[in-house]
Design a protein around this motif. Structure first.
Motif, PDB file in Angstrom:
ATOM      1  N   GLU A 113      -1.760  -5.079   1.048  1.00 22.13           N
ATOM      2  CA  GLU A 113      -1.785  -4.361  -0.230  1.00 22.13           C
ATOM      3  C   GLU A 113      -2.484  -5.194  -1.299  1.00 22.13           C
ATOM      4  O   GLU A 113      -3.243  -4.666  -2.107  1.00 22.13           O
ATOM      5  CB  GLU A 113      -0.359  -4.017  -0.653  1.00 22.13           C
ATOM      6  CG  GLU A 113      -0.258  -3.321  -1.983  1.00 22.13           C
ATOM      7  CD  GLU A 113      -0.814  -1.911  -1.960  1.00 22.13           C
ATOM      8  OE1 GLU A 113      -0.756  -1.283  -0.890  1.00 22.13           O
ATOM      9  OE2 GLU A 113      -1.310  -1.456  -2.997  1.00 22.13           O
ATOM     10  N   ALA A 114      -2.221  -6.529  -1.304  1.00 24.13           N
ATOM     11  CA  ALA A 114      -2.851  -7.374  -2.317  1.00 24.13           C
ATOM     12  C   ALA A 114      -4.361  -7.389  -2.145  1.00 24.13           C
ATOM     13  O   ALA A 114      -5.108  -7.378  -3.127  1.00 24.13           O
ATOM     14  CB  ALA A 114      -2.294  -8.794  -2.240  1.00 24.13           C
ATOM     15  N   VAL A 115      -4.843  -7.415  -0.881  1.00 25.17           N
ATOM     16  CA  VAL A 115      -6.290  -7.479  -0.665  1.00 25.17           C
ATOM     17  C   VAL A 115      -6.920  -6.104  -0.833  1.00 25.17           C
ATOM     18  O   VAL A 115      -7.917  -5.935  -1.537  1.00 25.17           O
ATOM     19  CB  VAL A 115      -6.586  -8.048   0.738  1.00 25.17           C
ATOM     20  CG1 VAL A 115      -8.041  -7.933   1.061  1.00 25.17           C
ATOM     21  CG2 VAL A 115      -6.154  -9.477   0.813  1.00 25.17           C
ATOM     22  N   VAL A 116      -6.321  -5.093  -0.189  1.00 28.77           N
ATOM     23  CA  VAL A 116      -6.943  -3.777  -0.129  1.00 28.77           C
ATOM     24  C   VAL A 116      -6.670  -2.977  -1.398  1.00 28.77           C
ATOM     25  O   VAL A 116      -7.587  -2.436  -2.016  1.00 28.77           O
ATOM     26  CB  VAL A 116      -6.432  -3.013   1.108  1.00 28.77           C
ATOM     27  CG1 VAL A 116      -6.888  -1.592   1.071  1.00 28.77           C
ATOM     28  CG2 VAL A 116      -6.912  -3.677   2.355  1.00 28.77           C
ATOM     29  N   GLY A 117      -5.395  -2.920  -1.822  1.00 31.06           N
ATOM     30  CA  GLY A 117      -5.061  -2.074  -2.964  1.00 31.06           C
ATOM     31  C   GLY A 117      -5.565  -2.644  -4.266  1.00 31.06           C
ATOM     32  O   GLY A 117      -6.195  -1.950  -5.063  1.00 31.06           O
ATOM     33  N   PHE A 138      -0.584  -4.939  -7.336  1.00 28.15           N
ATOM     34  CA  PHE A 138      -0.156  -6.328  -7.188  1.00 28.15           C
ATOM     35  C   PHE A 138       1.358  -6.446  -7.268  1.00 28.15           C
ATOM     36  O   PHE A 138       1.970  -7.186  -6.496  1.00 28.15           O
ATOM     37  CB  PHE A 138      -0.836  -7.183  -8.256  1.00 28.15           C
ATOM     38  CG  PHE A 138      -1.296  -8.464  -7.720  1.00 28.15           C
ATOM     39  CD1 PHE A 138      -2.510  -8.561  -7.090  1.00 28.15           C
ATOM     40  CD2 PHE A 138      -0.500  -9.581  -7.800  1.00 28.15           C
ATOM     41  CE1 PHE A 138      -2.924  -9.749  -6.557  1.00 28.15           C
ATOM     42  CE2 PHE A 138      -0.906 -10.772  -7.275  1.00 28.15           C
ATOM     43  CZ  PHE A 138      -2.125 -10.847  -6.651  1.00 28.15           C
ATOM     44  N   PHE A 139       1.979  -5.709  -8.203  1.00 31.21           N
ATOM     45  CA  PHE A 139       3.448  -5.729  -8.269  1.00 31.21           C
ATOM     46  C   PHE A 139       4.055  -5.141  -7.007  1.00 31.21           C
ATOM     47  O   PHE A 139       5.082  -5.620  -6.517  1.00 31.21           O
ATOM     48  CB  PHE A 139       3.938  -4.976  -9.506  1.00 31.21           C
ATOM     49  CG  PHE A 139       3.752  -5.738 -10.769  1.00 31.21           C
ATOM     50  CD1 PHE A 139       4.278  -7.007 -10.903  1.00 31.21           C
ATOM     51  CD2 PHE A 139       3.040  -5.203 -11.819  1.00 31.21           C
ATOM     52  CE1 PHE A 139       4.105  -7.725 -12.065  1.00 31.21           C
ATOM     53  CE2 PHE A 139       2.854  -5.911 -12.978  1.00 31.21           C
ATOM     54  CZ  PHE A 139       3.393  -7.181 -13.099  1.00 31.21           C
ATOM     55  N   LEU A 140       3.386  -4.115  -6.455  1.00 28.49           N
ATOM     56  CA  LEU A 140       3.861  -3.529  -5.202  1.00 28.49           C
ATOM     57  C   LEU A 140       3.821  -4.573  -4.083  1.00 28.49           C
ATOM     58  O   LEU A 140       4.756  -4.665  -3.268  1.00 28.49           O
ATOM     59  CB  LEU A 140       2.971  -2.343  -4.864  1.00 28.49           C
ATOM     60  CG  LEU A 140       3.557  -1.228  -4.043  1.00 28.49           C
ATOM     61  CD1 LEU A 140       4.780  -0.686  -4.736  1.00 28.49           C
ATOM     62  CD2 LEU A 140       2.543  -0.135  -3.877  1.00 28.49           C
ATOM     63  N   ALA A 141       2.753  -5.392  -4.067  1.00 32.35           N
ATOM     64  CA  ALA A 141       2.663  -6.455  -3.063  1.00 32.35           C
ATOM     65  C   ALA A 141       3.804  -7.452  -3.237  1.00 32.35           C
ATOM     66  O   ALA A 141       4.402  -7.913  -2.254  1.00 32.35           O
ATOM     67  CB  ALA A 141       1.312  -7.161  -3.167  1.00 32.35           C
ATOM     68  N   LEU A 142       4.154  -7.774  -4.515  1.00 34.49           N
ATOM     69  CA  LEU A 142       5.277  -8.689  -4.758  1.00 34.49           C
ATOM     70  C   LEU A 142       6.577  -8.091  -4.231  1.00 34.49           C
ATOM     71  O   LEU A 142       7.387  -8.780  -3.591  1.00 34.49           O
ATOM     72  CB  LEU A 142       5.412  -8.959  -6.253  1.00 34.49           C
ATOM     73  CG  LEU A 142       4.498 -10.012  -6.839  1.00 34.49           C
ATOM     74  CD1 LEU A 142       4.770 -10.160  -8.314  1.00 34.49           C
ATOM     75  CD2 LEU A 142       4.722 -11.329  -6.149  1.00 34.49           C
ATOM     76  N   VAL A 143       6.788  -6.792  -4.486  1.00 35.07           N
ATOM     77  CA  VAL A 143       8.014  -6.137  -4.032  1.00 35.07           C
ATOM     78  C   VAL A 143       8.105  -6.191  -2.511  1.00 35.07           C
ATOM     79  O   VAL A 143       9.165  -6.467  -1.938  1.00 35.07           O
ATOM     80  CB  VAL A 143       8.052  -4.684  -4.542  1.00 35.07           C
ATOM     81  CG1 VAL A 143       9.167  -3.919  -3.878  1.00 35.07           C
ATOM     82  CG2 VAL A 143       8.257  -4.650  -6.024  1.00 35.07           C
ATOM     83  N   TRP A 144       6.967  -5.992  -1.829  1.00 34.34           N
ATOM     84  CA  TRP A 144       6.990  -6.005  -0.366  1.00 34.34           C
ATOM     85  C   TRP A 144       7.223  -7.395   0.181  1.00 34.34           C
ATOM     86  O   TRP A 144       7.871  -7.555   1.210  1.00 34.34           O
ATOM     87  CB  TRP A 144       5.718  -5.376   0.177  1.00 34.34           C
ATOM     88  CG  TRP A 144       5.777  -3.894   0.084  1.00 34.34           C
ATOM     89  CD1 TRP A 144       6.910  -3.154   0.050  1.00 34.34           C
ATOM     90  CD2 TRP A 144       4.702  -2.984  -0.026  1.00 34.34           C
ATOM     91  NE1 TRP A 144       6.586  -1.826  -0.054  1.00 34.34           N
ATOM     92  CE2 TRP A 144       5.247  -1.694  -0.105  1.00 34.34           C
ATOM     93  CE3 TRP A 144       3.316  -3.125  -0.050  1.00 34.34           C
ATOM     94  CZ2 TRP A 144       4.465  -0.560  -0.205  1.00 34.34           C
ATOM     95  CZ3 TRP A 144       2.547  -1.999  -0.145  1.00 34.34           C
ATOM     96  CH2 TRP A 144       3.110  -0.729  -0.225  1.00 34.34           C
TER      97      TRP A 144
END
Lengths: 125, 147, 176
Positions: free
Chosen positions: C56-60, C38-44
């Protein structure tokens, strides 16, 4: 030496990538549990995807969805869409291959009754 | 093999949440050309709606029929994608060159728009069915037989 | 440099990755991995890659966590307890060396956010300039994914299909 550190401060994306890559690699190398190894593999894959996406950023640019009525398009206003396309499919394929690796782990567990790679190696002999 | 959840709150919330999730998946799938979204995300959200019914009501419940039926569509999305590519070949262009789709009354840009919509649906179907199929595989234990 | 909230995001990302590495229990490790995604999705989303952040938010954070948990629930709790053998000296010496090598190579890469970097000047301006005219699609990511480079996407779809079939062959082979 000092200018090397200054060069790293201009590239925070690379510093974050190296730390994430090494932590994922460390998990894969040192842990003996198979699911923990898959977790390390996941962190490693996402770090590489992060590295690719960070190259698409441009200072002062916004998301690559064109505003209406812009003709001709001002290219400097939008980030580079190509790394997004390449990583979008990579993430979905990553989860599909994650499913395959977890299926392999569960098949090993059913056959040998353990998730520890040393235990599995002992039972193989 | 997943059993039904025993909490009443989860059962009732799930009943209301699943149709909303399906609607949102369809919205994301078809708004992929105007905003963020598209075939991959829409397909995963559609898969998630089916997984919710599997996780809440169990694999054998009547609410999970849709997930069981979806398994029969394995490969249909890929076939739709290839079919659109073949139609372009028939129209005289290269594979997946949507400008060669033989549809009267549409100019080249509109044909390419239509080609993008059709292939997005194909990708979404493929991703959704694969997501449900992987979850069925991982939750299948040794003895029982379903799917 | 204006790194007001970017640095905390990156620090949170690294902290969640480190705690996923250090935590003893596998189930909590999987949940921390979900928050890492989720943090990775925020960074992107901050980097301007909204489509990638959405995926990423849905899949990861969603699907990958479900897959990990389903595998963990199929195993005995005593098998998911982690054994901590001594770290091999090759890892202690080799990994920092690898890190130094990577950081040394970072000098030759373009700076972060450089509009004149080679990746941003070669082919992507063509896509940005022609997407709306050619395909009536304002979202350039979708038009590149499904039109300009659709053959790539076709093969990726075939890979996903193959992964689903491989899972079924591994785990459901003795059932009708």
């Amino acid at each position: 030496m000092l200018e090397l550190v200054g060069a790293w401060l201009l590239r925070p994306n690379v510093v974050a990538f190296v730390i994430l890559f090494l932590s994922g690699f460390y998990i894969m190398v040192t842990h003996h549990n198979l699911i923990k190894k898959v977790i390390g593999l996941y962190i490693l894959q996402t770090s590489v995807i992060f590295f690719l996406v960070a190259f698409s950023a441009k200072t002062g640019a916004t998301v690559p969805i064109l505003l209406p009525g812009a003709d001709p398009v001002d290219v400097g206003l939008y980030t580079n869409p190509l790394p997004h396309v390449l990583t979008l499919t990579a993430i979905v394929v990553q989860v599909a291959t994650l499913g395959v690796s977890l299926a392999l782990v569960s098949a090993i567990y059913r056959q040998y009754g353990s998730l520890d790679e040393d235990e599995v190696g002992k039972r193989l002999e | 093999m997943i059993q039904a959840h025993d909490s009443l709150i989860v059962l009732i919330l799930g009943r209301g949440l699943i149709p909303v999730t399906q609607l949102f998946g369809l919205y994301v799938l078809f708004s992929g050309q105007q905003g963020p979204g598209g075939g991959f995300v829409g397909g995963v959200i559609l898969a998630t709606s089916m997984l919710l019914s599997l996780l809440i009501f169990g694999t054998d419940a009547s609410q999970s029929r849709l997930a069981h039926r979806a398994l029969h569509g394995d490969g249909v999305g890929l076939l739709l994608f290839v079919f659109v590519g073949g139609l372009c070949l028939i129209g005289g262009g290269e594979v997946l060159n949507y400008a060669a789709l033989e549809i009267p009354g549409l100019d080249v840009a509109a044909r390419r728009y239509l080609g993008i919509v059709l292939t997005q649906i194909g990708v979404a179907l493929d991703v959704a069915v694969t997501g449900v199929s992987i979850v069925f595989s991982l939750s299948a234990s040794n003895g029982d037989s379903h799917a | 440099m204006t790194f007001a909230f970017e640095i905390p995001l990156l620090v949170l990302l690294i902290l969640t990755a480190a705690s996923a590495m250090l935590v003893k229990d596998l189930v909590s490790s999987v949940f921390i991995l979900g928050s890492y995604s989720f943090f990775l999705a925020l960074v992107w989303a901050w980097l301007g890659a909204v489509d990638v952040a959405f995926v990423e938010a849905v899949v990861g954070a969603g699907l990958a966590t479900v897959l990990f948990l389903l595998t963990l629930f199929g195993t005995n709790p005593k098998d998911t307890r982690l054994r901590r053998p001594p770290t091999p000296w090759a890892a202690i010496v080799g990994l920092p060396l690898l890190g130094l090598l990577l950081m040394y190579g970072a000098n030759g890469l373009p700076e972060f956010g450089d509009p004149a970097s080679p990746a941003s000047t070669h082919v992507s301006p063509v896509y940005l300039a022609n997407s709306l005219k050619d395909t009536l699609t304002p979202n350039v990511v979708t038009s590149v994914l499904m039109d300009y480079r659709s053959f790539d996407t076709l093969i990726e779809t075939a890979v996903i299909f193959t992964a689903g079939v491989a899972c079924a062959l591994l785990l459901r082979r003795d059932q009708g």
